[in-house]
Scaffold this active site. Structure first.
Site, PDB file in Angstrom:
ATOM      1  N   ASP A  36       0.771  -1.178   0.266  1.00 25.44           N
ATOM      2  CA  ASP A  36       0.156   0.033   0.137  1.00 25.44           C
ATOM      3  C   ASP A  36       0.798   1.547   0.026  1.00 25.44           C
ATOM      4  O   ASP A  36       2.381   1.056   0.334  1.00 25.44           O
ATOM      5  CB  ASP A  36      -1.131  -0.242   0.947  1.00 25.44           C
ATOM      6  N   ALA A  37       0.340   2.272  -0.099  1.00 27.78           N
ATOM      7  CA  ALA A  37       1.038   3.737  -0.494  1.00 27.78           C
ATOM      8  C   ALA A  37       1.788   3.696   0.536  1.00 27.78           C
ATOM      9  O   ALA A  37       3.606   4.667   0.369  1.00 27.78           O
ATOM     10  CB  ALA A  37      -0.116   4.407  -1.229  1.00 27.78           C
TER      11      ALA A  37
END
Length: 260
Positions: free
Chosen positions: A112-113
């Site tokens: 995830d970012a």
């Protein structure tokens, strides 16, 4: 394998030397010593010819990539970048880290970012499919900085298993690396080993036991270790790393129909 037709294919020792295994003379010694397998069968005849585009070769049990066009990259993804080569929403993506390689690369799985750490990039679609598929269950190791002082009882809970909205989950391994501060004001470093591919699974697990994640890094993906690779840097896998990754993928890949 094309051993039945002596004029077809390429000599095995030449293929191995071209793949960077060793010099042709040393590769011949490997073959004679029974250290080379083609499609799972030991080959000791120096006259053996194979098709490098379809035959699978390993030396001492380690898979060899015969296709020189295949590229395998390790990236230490910084936080703030999405795991995509082109983000439709215009967010920072992975393209800026792969400009030195002309091939069209794909990321194997996702982070995830907000999570940093090890991502594999490749143009080997078959390998990417196997390693990213949930049934493969590749092991990943994460280091999480979390809120609060984690207790041994919480570590035991993580390995015993907890219930999340999308079903139960248990860490393969969990250990407390460090804890500082007092009570809820403190922070802890926890190492988690998981084979689950579920979305944001580490963050959700730690939140479920009362210790929200502050910072999260993936240090290991299957046989690959991030090591000292700086954030935002990418490099090609070494011969040893590439062999380990290919070996893991071949072991996990389903056997084609009709093969024994």
């Amino acid at each position: 394998m094309s051993g039945a037709e002596s004029t077809e294919g390429v000599r095995l020792q030449k293929v191995l030397a071209n793949a960077g295994v060793a010099s042709r003379r040393v590769c011949e010694e490997y073959i004679v010593d029974g250290r080379v397998r083609v499609n799972g069968r030991v080959v000791t005849e120096l006259g053996t010819r194979i098709d490098p585009t379809s035959d699978l070769v390993d030396v001492d049990g380690t898979a060899i990539q015969l296709d020189a066009t295949k590229r395998y990259i390790m990236l230490n993804k910084p936080a703030g970048f999405v795991s995509s080569m082109k983000d439709e929403q215009g967010r920072p993506d992975l393209r800026r880290f792969t400009r030195e390689w002309p091939e069209r690369l794909y990321n194997v799985g996702r982070l995830d970012a907000e999570t940093s750490g090890l991502l594999v990039l490749t143009n080997d679609g078959d390998l990417a499919h196997v390693l990213a598929h949930p049934s493969f269950g590749v092991t990943k190791v994460y280091i999480a900085k979390v809120s609060g002082r984690v207790t041994p009882q919480t570590i035991a809970t993580l390995t015993r298993g907890i219930e999340l909205d999308d079903g139960p989950i248990a860490a393969d391994k969990a250990r407390l690396l460090d804890a500082s501060g007092t009570g809820g004001r403190g922070t802890s470093l926890v190492e988690l080993t998981l084979h689950s591919g579920r979305n944001r699974i580490v963050r959700r697990m730690m939140a479920a036991v009362g210790h929200p994640v502050i910072d999260l890094v993936r240090r290991q993906f299957g046989p690959l270790h991030l090591g000292a690779l700086p954030a935002g840097q990418a490099r090609e896998l070494t011969t040893v790393e590439r062999g380990a990754l290919l070996t893991a993928a071949r072991r996990a890949a389903p056997t084609p129909p009709g093969d024994s």
